[in-house]
Design an enzyme around this catalytic site. Sequence first.
Site: not given
Length: 409
Positions: A75, A77, A135, A168-169, A191, A373
């Site tokens: 992904h 994002d 990520d 995705e997030e 991922d 994150h």
Amino acid sequence: MTVSDRFLKYVSFDTQSDEASETCPSTEKQKLLGAALVEEMKSIGILDAYMDDDGYVYGTVPGAEDAPVIGLIAHMDTSPDCSGENIKPRIVEYEGGEIALNDTDVLSPKDFPRLSGSIGKHLIVTDGTTLLGADDKAGIAEILTAAEELINEKTPHATIRIGFTPDEEIGRGSDRFNLKDFRADYAYTVDGGTLGELEYENFNAASAVVTFHGRNVHPGYAKNCMVNSMLIAMEFNAMLPVHERPDCTEGYEGFFHLCQMQGDEECSVLKYIIRDHDRAKFERKKAELEAIAAFLNDKYGKDRVILEIKDSYYNMREKIEPHMHIVEAVMQAMRDAGVEPKVVPIRGGTDGAQLSYRGLPCPNLFTGGENYHGRFEYVPIEDMQAAVRTLKCILTNAAGQSGRSNQNV
């Protein structure tokens, strides 16, 4: 281009998704990276690369006709939880101890014990003010590096179908994924986290929004009149089990996570995510929220507490187990690449969970990233290189397999 060069290029794009947006992608800036990826894919020989109107990027690397068609998905994002703007990555040759990210923040093995396992490696770290973006830009870099190397080496390999998703997030990455045209027999999301991790079971997941309605009056004359919504909200949260929070759980243990709160005397809102690998326990957690809301409505009056629960995704294990050969293939590929496989449950979710329920079995593979994150995110370059080797072994090992074992779409 090396995997680390690619990664450093990709993190220069701010691609945070936005849960409050109703568009797809949720932020237009994700398309800037998507367009750059299309151009890069074409430059390395993926001639059919394109981005659709929703910001999904696709492409094909043709391979052996008698091998399965394998999808590789990542992904674009990054998480809304921490700024992804103006990322300033730095490469550190890690010799142990603390890493100074800036004048006040350090990346320390005392806070993050797994850091000690990276002694002797070259770590890409942040400057302590943003996330890094491993990520999942590490996954994108690893997929395209593996594809480019296979193209240049002309080694026999399975046909590769590449898919890069937005959003995705915020749980929407698979929503508009074009399975009809993807035409893979099975796929892998790239991922994951730590070196060697292989995941084919994830949390059952739901979100909950709890709205508390109060009645505000002047505090000097509030006796028997005021109903403070914030106090009811605090009471609601206090009734949840204290040991079923993320900071108290690991492995297969589920949790309630309070992720947002706001309010005043008149109205307050708490937002939760609910997670559990076990479907029965997951359903009990949702029922527990409903029971607490009902209790407080009995106590304070009808409709003081409004609970909305929405399921997000389910454990993909039941969809993977009929196709365990694709898990076994990864384990062998890791060993061939010099990586020790570690089968672990995902304490989160991936696009692969929802895609598995849509008919495309899709386990998850490591990227090497850590501390996603947040400002203390990092990724060892050597672990990204190991991910590239693993992907290449998956694809070359599959060349020559007789027939397409699981035509899904």
